[in-house]
Design a protein around this motif. Structure first.
Motif, PDB file in Angstrom:
ATOM      1  N   ASP A   1      -5.929   3.912   2.969  1.00 38.42           N
ATOM      2  CA  ASP A   1      -4.691   4.267   3.655  1.00 38.42           C
ATOM      3  C   ASP A   1      -3.959   3.030   4.162  1.00 38.42           C
ATOM      4  OD1 ASP A   1      -6.833   3.875   5.323  1.00 38.42           O
ATOM      5  OD2 ASP A   1      -6.101   5.231   6.885  1.00 38.42           O
ATOM      6  N   LYS A   2      -4.708   2.054   4.705  1.00 40.43           N
ATOM      7  CA  LYS A   2      -4.083   0.819   5.177  1.00 40.43           C
ATOM      8  C   LYS A   2      -3.587  -0.027   4.014  1.00 40.43           C
ATOM      9  CE  LYS A   2      -6.764   0.602   9.454  1.00 40.43           C
ATOM     10  NZ  LYS A   2      -7.718  -0.185  10.266  1.00 40.43           N
ATOM     11  N   GLN A   3      -4.318   0.015   2.904  1.00 40.94           N
ATOM     12  CA  GLN A   3      -3.916  -0.765   1.722  1.00 40.94           C
ATOM     13  C   GLN A   3      -2.571  -0.301   1.192  1.00 40.94           C
ATOM     14  OE1 GLN A   3      -5.665  -3.025  -0.459  1.00 40.94           O
ATOM     15  NE2 GLN A   3      -7.654  -3.191   0.533  1.00 40.94           N
ATOM     16  N   THR A   4      -2.273   0.974   1.349  1.00 44.46           N
ATOM     17  CA  THR A   4      -1.070   1.531   0.713  1.00 44.46           C
ATOM     18  C   THR A   4       0.036   1.856   1.708  1.00 44.46           C
ATOM     19  OG1 THR A   4      -2.003   3.774   0.861  1.00 44.46           O
ATOM     20  CG2 THR A   4      -2.448   2.532  -1.144  1.00 44.46           C
ATOM     21  N   GLN A   5      -0.122   1.457   2.953  1.00 46.04           N
ATOM     22  CA  GLN A   5       0.868   1.844   3.956  1.00 46.04           C
ATOM     23  C   GLN A   5       2.209   1.141   3.763  1.00 46.04           C
ATOM     24  OE1 GLN A   5      -0.835   0.815   7.719  1.00 46.04           O
ATOM     25  NE2 GLN A   5      -0.805  -1.399   7.347  1.00 46.04           N
ATOM     26  N   ASP A   6       2.256   0.065   2.973  1.00 44.82           N
ATOM     27  CA  ASP A   6       3.520  -0.637   2.757  1.00 44.82           C
ATOM     28  C   ASP A   6       4.442   0.074   1.781  1.00 44.82           C
ATOM     29  OD1 ASP A   6       3.034  -2.776   4.505  1.00 44.82           O
ATOM     30  OD2 ASP A   6       1.862  -3.845   2.991  1.00 44.82           O
ATOM     31  N   PHE A   7       3.936   1.041   1.041  1.00 41.53           N
ATOM     32  CA  PHE A   7       4.809   1.758   0.115  1.00 41.53           C
ATOM     33  C   PHE A   7       5.876   2.506   0.911  1.00 41.53           C
ATOM     34  CE2 PHE A   7       1.247   1.136  -2.803  1.00 41.53           C
ATOM     35  CZ  PHE A   7       1.923   0.805  -3.972  1.00 41.53           C
ATOM     36  N   GLN A   8       7.127   2.307   0.515  1.00 40.16           N
ATOM     37  CA  GLN A   8       8.235   2.841   1.292  1.00 40.16           C
ATOM     38  C   GLN A   8       8.368   4.356   1.169  1.00 40.16           C
ATOM     39  OE1 GLN A   8      11.611   0.420   0.048  1.00 40.16           O
ATOM     40  NE2 GLN A   8      10.278  -1.380   0.051  1.00 40.16           N
ATOM     41  N   ARG A   9       7.932   4.913   0.037  1.00 40.76           N
ATOM     42  CA  ARG A   9       7.926   6.376  -0.111  1.00 40.76           C
ATOM     43  C   ARG A   9       6.610   6.770  -0.762  1.00 40.76           C
ATOM     44  NH1 ARG A   9      10.950  10.910   0.045  1.00 40.76           N
ATOM     45  NH2 ARG A   9      10.514  12.549  -1.471  1.00 40.76           N
ATOM     46  N   ARG A  10       5.915   7.715  -0.123  1.00 43.33           N
ATOM     47  CA  ARG A  10       4.623   8.161  -0.638  1.00 43.33           C
ATOM     48  C   ARG A  10       4.605   9.683  -0.696  1.00 43.33           C
ATOM     49  NH1 ARG A  10       0.504   5.559   3.458  1.00 43.33           N
ATOM     50  NH2 ARG A  10       2.238   5.955   4.883  1.00 43.33           N
TER      51      ARG A  10
ATOM     52  N   THR B   1      -2.464   4.946 -12.962  1.00 43.87           N
ATOM     53  CA  THR B   1      -3.885   4.617 -12.944  1.00 43.87           C
ATOM     54  C   THR B   1      -4.708   5.883 -12.789  1.00 43.87           C
ATOM     55  OG1 THR B   1      -3.234   2.643 -11.686  1.00 43.87           O
ATOM     56  CG2 THR B   1      -5.579   3.039 -11.966  1.00 43.87           C
ATOM     57  N   SER B   2      -5.840   5.907 -13.465  1.00 46.80           N
ATOM     58  CA  SER B   2      -6.800   6.995 -13.316  1.00 46.80           C
ATOM     59  C   SER B   2      -8.181   6.384 -13.144  1.00 46.80           C
ATOM     60  CB  SER B   2      -6.776   7.917 -14.553  1.00 46.80           C
ATOM     61  OG  SER B   2      -7.806   8.883 -14.482  1.00 46.80           O
ATOM     62  N   ASN B   3      -8.874   6.756 -12.074  1.00 48.08           N
ATOM     63  CA  ASN B   3     -10.199   6.198 -11.825  1.00 48.08           C
ATOM     64  C   ASN B   3     -11.263   7.283 -11.989  1.00 48.08           C
ATOM     65  OD1 ASN B   3      -9.828   7.825  -9.582  1.00 48.08           O
ATOM     66  ND2 ASN B   3     -10.704   6.351  -8.152  1.00 48.08           N
ATOM     67  N   VAL B   4     -12.491   6.942 -11.690  1.00 50.28           N
ATOM     68  CA  VAL B   4     -13.551   7.943 -11.596  1.00 50.28           C
ATOM     69  C   VAL B   4     -14.087   7.901 -10.177  1.00 50.28           C
ATOM     70  CG1 VAL B   4     -14.216   7.767 -14.010  1.00 50.28           C
ATOM     71  CG2 VAL B   4     -15.327   6.303 -12.352  1.00 50.28           C
ATOM     72  N   PHE B   5     -14.711   9.004  -9.773  1.00 45.65           N
ATOM     73  CA  PHE B   5     -15.267   9.044  -8.428  1.00 45.65           C
ATOM     74  C   PHE B   5     -16.307   7.941  -8.241  1.00 45.65           C
ATOM     75  CE2 PHE B   5     -14.224  13.788  -8.471  1.00 45.65           C
ATOM     76  CZ  PHE B   5     -13.037  13.579  -7.798  1.00 45.65           C
ATOM     77  N   GLN B   6     -16.437   7.471  -7.021  1.00 47.71           N
ATOM     78  CA  GLN B   6     -17.375   6.422  -6.633  1.00 47.71           C
ATOM     79  C   GLN B   6     -16.928   5.031  -7.081  1.00 47.71           C
ATOM     80  OE1 GLN B   6     -19.528   7.603  -4.586  1.00 47.71           O
ATOM     81  NE2 GLN B   6     -18.961   9.695  -5.107  1.00 47.71           N
ATOM     82  N   GLY B   7     -15.763   4.909  -7.684  1.00 47.39           N
ATOM     83  CA  GLY B   7     -15.242   3.605  -8.059  1.00 47.39           C
ATOM     84  C   GLY B   7     -14.120   3.194  -7.118  1.00 47.39           C
ATOM     85  N   THR B   8     -13.372   2.176  -7.505  1.00 42.89           N
ATOM     86  CA  THR B   8     -12.219   1.757  -6.714  1.00 42.89           C
ATOM     87  C   THR B   8     -11.162   2.844  -6.742  1.00 42.89           C
ATOM     88  OG1 THR B   8     -12.658  -0.541  -7.299  1.00 42.89           O
ATOM     89  CG2 THR B   8     -10.476  -0.034  -6.426  1.00 42.89           C
ATOM     90  N   HIS B   9     -10.526   3.086  -5.612  1.00 42.03           N
ATOM     91  CA  HIS B   9      -9.507   4.130  -5.553  1.00 42.03           C
ATOM     92  C   HIS B   9      -8.349   3.783  -6.478  1.00 42.03           C
ATOM     93  CE1 HIS B   9     -11.160   6.494  -2.162  1.00 42.03           C
ATOM     94  NE2 HIS B   9     -11.722   5.333  -1.856  1.00 42.03           N
ATOM     95  N   SER B  10      -7.817   4.792  -7.151  1.00 39.68           N
ATOM     96  CA  SER B  10      -6.766   4.548  -8.147  1.00 39.68           C
ATOM     97  C   SER B  10      -5.566   3.856  -7.519  1.00 39.68           C
ATOM     98  CB  SER B  10      -6.340   5.870  -8.804  1.00 39.68           C
ATOM     99  OG  SER B  10      -5.755   6.749  -7.852  1.00 39.68           O
ATOM    100  N   GLU B  11      -5.266   4.173  -6.234  1.00 37.58           N
ATOM    101  CA  GLU B  11      -4.120   3.554  -5.574  1.00 37.58           C
ATOM    102  C   GLU B  11      -4.318   2.059  -5.356  1.00 37.58           C
ATOM    103  OE1 GLU B  11      -4.605   7.808  -3.979  1.00 37.58           O
ATOM    104  OE2 GLU B  11      -5.890   6.047  -4.295  1.00 37.58           O
ATOM    105  N   GLN B  12      -5.561   1.625  -5.225  1.00 31.98           N
ATOM    106  CA  GLN B  12      -5.837   0.216  -4.935  1.00 31.98           C
ATOM    107  C   GLN B  12      -5.820  -0.664  -6.180  1.00 31.98           C
ATOM    108  OE1 GLN B  12      -9.388   1.469  -2.086  1.00 31.98           O
ATOM    109  NE2 GLN B  12      -9.121  -0.731  -2.079  1.00 31.98           N
TER     110      GLN B  12
END
Length: 733
Positions: free
Chosen positions: A234-243, A170-181
């Motif tokens: 950060d909380k949205q992505t904390q379940d990823f087992q390897r980051r 995923t690639s986002n633009v600034f001020q939008g939804t974070h690419s990780e989300q």
């Protein structure tokens, strides 16, 4: 925008690498990496960083070390490939991996199917952005990743060999939804629908809760340019087992975040060219072997220092002129097309508007001559030269597809009750078939946006459709067909003067769908006229002008050229294409990526089930009125009628066009209407010639000579040969 000469040729050289990246992971094995060395720092959130907070990257040696370490990681290599894919844009790039295979032994309810859930999530991740309520502009691509060709990434993620990873970039633009989300939000939206399809008894709340549980345990890996930001994702992505990430982002807008972005951009600026050169060397060696060139062959053309890029142009020139593989004699074209592409400022031309409008075929004498028309570039336009070159080749691949397949196959059909009749099996393996299918789905969304009751046009439409009751429901078949096509034939030459597309509409109903309506012949007739007179003209305008339909318009132009060639062949005129016509040999026109027609069909069905074409509005009395529309149909190019235009008419409507086209074979030529014409010539090939150049079309040279020669060869190589399965891997939309 002027681009320095060295940057121009680096970008041209990049095509050979970029063309290999059908998805983030590229060609199987192309991103193979040695045993990864873990990053030296793990932050407080458990994210592996290649640039620790506060680290200085002031010297080239420090950047070199960080970029090399990034490429040692299979996850890092996928991240670099994603940045190469999405290009330079003001936002973050991330790659995520999901593994649902653990559900095989823990089925959450009877009837649950792991493969079906995996495929549903894959389709949701590939769906059009408009199908989801996600803030901001972004790009996304997804694919399944098997173990056999991706052992390193499985090892780094700790994934089971028997499983099947789902990989999404995923690639986002600034001020939008974070690419990780973004991938997480899509799965959260699509997961409950998938679960409820498998079990009609599961409630909305239970389906949402179960989706969250599955997502938490299936998130196995995340790679990001900047680590998940504090207080946001950060909380949205904390379940990823390897980051892992290049640098620590911190809180948005803080000095840490600015330093993180600068560090990741600098490291990526070093890593991307390294990976591109590596891929280029690999593809160069494979292509050399395919054309019979020895690994140590001295081509006599200087490549870029340290990049192994020399010699491609000479190999192609040797193939073109039937020279020995190690000949040092080059060759180049000075045509308008090559000159424009080689120009430092791309000749002031908007390459996204290129369309094939002229072809001359005189085997045995003049050979092949062709010319593309284009619009002048707007001031400040930033162009992707790789995409422009890909567009040219795609147009030629479409021409081959229309030539080798019978016209009865030239249709697509998106009807939710006919999953087995989406597209002809052969056409569905080509870019032309893909262009038709995706345009069909886009047309439905175009009409859907027009009918939104929140717009002035939509409100007027529903008022006219619904009448005094305020309730409305309408189902119709809407399909694209050839419109007004005007051509000028002069012996062995064809000018396409006008090529418009038309849209037909007819009231029809499909039983059993949420938006189904009770048939009422009188209302249907009235609503059909309303649609034909108010909505269809706006859809026709979009189909013929909007940028999202450009692939369809280019495919249609190739269809017109192919019919003209067929006609000459049937009349007994020799053509350079005689052996191809109706041969069924797709050759390089056959798509090599993992795109399948069913993906578009599933995207369409998902749009229907998710209510994309259903609208709610509140009346003055406070009541909620639900209005819905259901559109199905397709694209049908099986029948094409052309209107011949005399020389006098052509000169009146398109002054000095023959002179412009003739001049375009030497340099870019401007027509009185402001269009710019770019032409080239190529000799008709012999069969032995093209048997040695099967992999040449997707590999554009780093040197000026190579680019020029490739442009001359492109039409002939793609159209005439080579063997089935030699086409390039196509980047997904």
């Amino acid at each position: 925008m002027r681009i320095p000469t060295h940057s121009r040729w680096r970008r041209l050289a990049a095509l050979s690498g970029a063309a290999l990246i059908a998805f983030v992971s590229g060609v199987p094995g192309a991103l193979a990496a040695p045993t990864p060395t873990p990053p030296p720092f793990i932050d407080a959130n458990g994210v592996h960083l290649f640039v620790p907070p506060g680290a200085s990257l002031d010297t080239d040696q420090q950047l070199e070390a960080a970029s090399s370490q990034l490429l040692q990681s299979p996850m890092g290599r996928r991240l670099v490939a994603a940045r190469m894919r999405f290009g330079v844009r003001p936002g973050n790039v991330s790659v995520e991996w999901f593994d649902f295979s653990w559900l095989q032994g823990e089925k959450p309810f009877p009837g649950f199917q792991v493969d079906a859930f995996h495929n549903d999530m894959l389709n949701a991740l590939r769906a059009a952005n408009s199908a989801f309520d996600i803030k901001g502009e972004y790009s996304i691509a997804a694919k399944s990743v098997d173990y056999a060709d991706n052992k390193q990434i499985y090892a780094e993620l700790g994934a089971k060999q028997a499983g099947k990873l789902l990989e999404v970039s995923t690639s986002n633009v600034f001020q939008g939804t974070h690419s990780e989300q973004i991938p997480l939000d899509r799965i959260r939206a699509a997961g409950p629908l998938s679960l409820q399809r498998m079990s009609k008894g599961i409630s909305d709340a239970a389906a949402k809760s179960l989706t969250e549980s599955i997502l938490a345990k299936s998130s196995v890996g995340l790679a990001s340019e900047n680590s998940p930001c504090l207080n946001k994702c950060d909380k949205q992505t904390q379940d990823f087992q390897r980051r892992l990430a290049i640098a620590h982002y911190g809180k948005g807008g803080s000095p840490d975040s600015k330093a993180s972005v600068a560090a990741s951009q600098n490291v990526m600026g070093k890593a991307a060219p390294k990976l591109r050169r590596e891929m280029s060397r690999k593809s160069e060696q494979e292509r050399r072997e395919a054309v019979g060139l020895k690994p140590d062959c001295d081509t006599g053309v200087a490549g870029r220092s340290g990049e192994g890029g020399g010699g491609r142009g000479v190999v192609m020139a040797a193939a073109l002129r039937r020279q020995a593989p190690c000949s040092s004699e080059g060759g180049s074209s000075s045509g308008g097309l090559a000159e424009a592409l080689a120009s430092q400022d791309t000749g002031g031309i908007d390459f996204s508007t290129l369309e094939m409008r002229y072809l001359s075929d005189n085997p045995g004498s003049g050979g092949l001559q062709y010319s593309f028309s284009a619009k002048a570039a707007a001031p400040g336009l930033q162009q992707d030269i790789d995409a422009g070159l890909d567009l040219l080749t795609t147009s030629i691949e479409d021409l081959r597809a229309w030539l080798v397949l019978e016209p009865t196959k030239f249709w697509v059909n998106l009807n939710p009750n006919e999953p087995g009749r989406i597209v002809d099996a052969d056409l569905g393996q080509t870019n032309a078939g893909r262009a038709l299918l995706e345009a069909d789905l886009q047309m439905k969304r175009t009409e859907g946006k027009l009918l939104d009751p929140e717009t002035d046009f939509g409100a007027r439409y529903w008022k006219a459709l619904s009448g005094p009751s305020g309730k409305g429901c309408y189902s119709s078949r809407l399909w694209i067909v050839p419109g007004d096509v005007q051509v000028r034939e002069e012996g062995g030459s064809l000018y396409i003067l006008k090529a418009s597309l038309a849209v037909n509409a007819k009231a029809e109903h499909i039983a059993g769908l949420p938006q189904s309506c009770d048939p009422d012949p009188e209302s249907d007739a009235r609503n059909e006229r309303l649609e034909q007179t108010t909505v269809v003209p706006k859809v026709v305008e979009a189909v013929n002008t909007a940028p999202e339909y450009a692939p369809l318009r280019r495919a249609f132009l190739a269809r017109i050229v192919a019919q003209w060639i067929r006609k000459r062949h049937q009349e007994g005129h020799p053509t350079s294409f005689d052996k191809l016509i109706d041969s069924g040999d797709l050759g390089p026109a056959k798509l090599q990526g993992d795109w399948r027609p069913r993906q578009v069909f599933d995207d369409y069905v998902h749009s229907i089930e998710s209510g994309e074409f259903t609208y709610k509005q509140t009346t003055e009395e406070g009541d909620t009125v639900v209005t819905s529309t259901m559109v199905f149909g397709g694209v049908d190019f099986s029948k094409l009628n052309t209107n011949p235009v005399s020389a006098e008419q052509m000169n009146s409507l398109y002054p000095r066009l023959p002179q412009t086209v003739k001049a375009s074979k030497d340099h870019p030529a401007s027509a009185p209407d402001g269009s710019i014409w770019l032409g080239e010539t190529a000799a008709s090939p012999g069969s032995s010639l093209w048997s040695r150049t099967s992999d040449a079309v997707g590999d554009f040279a780093a040197s000026r000579t190579g680019v020029m020669v490739m442009l001359v060869v492109a039409l002939v190589v793609v159209t005439f040969g080579i063997r089935s399965g030699s086409g390039r891997k196509r980047q997904p939309s």
